[in-house]
Design a protein around this motif. Structure first.
Motif, PDB file in Angstrom:
ATOM      1  N   LEU A 122      10.046 -13.439   4.482  1.00 44.30           N
ATOM      2  CA  LEU A 122       9.964 -13.474   3.021  1.00 44.30           C
ATOM      3  C   LEU A 122       8.670 -14.127   2.558  1.00 44.30           C
ATOM      4  N   GLY A 123       8.209 -15.129   3.303  1.00 45.46           N
ATOM      5  CA  GLY A 123       6.967 -15.805   2.960  1.00 45.46           C
ATOM      6  C   GLY A 123       5.741 -14.929   3.145  1.00 45.46           C
ATOM      7  N   GLN A 124       5.866 -13.871   3.918  1.00 42.18           N
ATOM      8  CA  GLN A 124       4.754 -12.960   4.156  1.00 42.18           C
ATOM      9  C   GLN A 124       4.660 -11.859   3.099  1.00 42.18           C
ATOM     10  N   CYS A 125       5.631 -11.818   2.196  1.00 38.30           N
ATOM     11  CA  CYS A 125       5.617 -10.778   1.169  1.00 38.30           C
ATOM     12  C   CYS A 125       4.449 -11.002   0.214  1.00 38.30           C
ATOM     13  N   LEU A 126       3.898  -9.904  -0.239  1.00 38.59           N
ATOM     14  CA  LEU A 126       2.762  -9.928  -1.150  1.00 38.59           C
ATOM     15  C   LEU A 126       3.239  -9.706  -2.580  1.00 38.59           C
ATOM     16  N   PRO A 127       2.364  -9.935  -3.562  1.00 35.74           N
ATOM     17  CA  PRO A 127       2.769  -9.749  -4.965  1.00 35.74           C
ATOM     18  C   PRO A 127       3.187  -8.316  -5.302  1.00 35.74           C
ATOM     19  N   GLU A 128       2.616  -7.328  -4.608  1.00 29.28           N
ATOM     20  CA  GLU A 128       2.986  -5.941  -4.891  1.00 29.28           C
ATOM     21  C   GLU A 128       4.235  -5.568  -4.091  1.00 29.28           C
ATOM     22  N   SER A 177       6.810  -4.206  -1.469  1.00 27.62           N
ATOM     23  CA  SER A 177       6.710  -4.110  -0.009  1.00 27.62           C
ATOM     24  C   SER A 177       6.830  -2.661   0.442  1.00 27.62           C
ATOM     25  N   SER A 178       6.221  -2.376   1.578  1.00 23.81           N
ATOM     26  CA  SER A 178       6.308  -1.037   2.163  1.00 23.81           C
ATOM     27  C   SER A 178       7.731  -0.798   2.675  1.00 23.81           C
ATOM     28  N   VAL A 179       8.010   0.444   2.959  1.00 24.92           N
ATOM     29  CA  VAL A 179       9.312   0.803   3.525  1.00 24.92           C
ATOM     30  C   VAL A 179       9.515   0.073   4.844  1.00 24.92           C
ATOM     31  N   GLN A 180       8.477  -0.022   5.644  1.00 23.17           N
ATOM     32  CA  GLN A 180       8.578  -0.709   6.935  1.00 23.17           C
ATOM     33  C   GLN A 180       8.923  -2.183   6.754  1.00 23.17           C
ATOM     34  N   VAL A 181       8.264  -2.856   5.833  1.00 18.59           N
ATOM     35  CA  VAL A 181       8.536  -4.284   5.584  1.00 18.59           C
ATOM     36  C   VAL A 181       9.950  -4.455   5.035  1.00 18.59           C
ATOM     37  N   ARG A 182      10.336  -3.612   4.104  1.00 18.41           N
ATOM     38  CA  ARG A 182      11.700  -3.710   3.547  1.00 18.41           C
ATOM     39  C   ARG A 182      12.745  -3.473   4.620  1.00 18.41           C
TER      40      ARG A 182
END
Length: 80
Positions: free
Chosen positions: A31-37, A39-44
């Motif tokens: 969760l800490g690696q998430c960016l302001p925009e 998330s990609s399908v892979q990250v989700r």
């Protein structure tokens, strides 16, 4: 439940707690690696998979802890 079984269950409880904490820490890392925009399908997907692992670890810990509370409530030494 005999005293040896209780001791083993207690050890399993500690291990389940440690496992749950490791999974929760991994969730927080992701969760800490998430960016302001968004998330990609892979990250989700990775986040959802991790959420399942954390929830499963939590459930295992809670079940073992429940068994220990029950043993504490009724006693666990069959000789008495």
């Amino acid at each position: 439940m005999d005293p040896q079984r209780f001791k083993e269950l207690h050890a399993r409880c500690w291990e389940a707690l440690r496992h749950y904490v490791r999974e929760a820490e991994r969730t927080c890392e992701l969760l800490g690696q998430c960016l302001p925009e968004p998330s990609s399908v892979q990250v989700r997907s990775e986040l959802m998979d991790q959420r399942v692992r954390e929830n499963n670890a939590h459930g295992s810990y809670l079940e073992i802890r429940r068994q220990l509370f029950e043993a504490a409530r009724i006693g666990y030494d069959a000789s008495h």
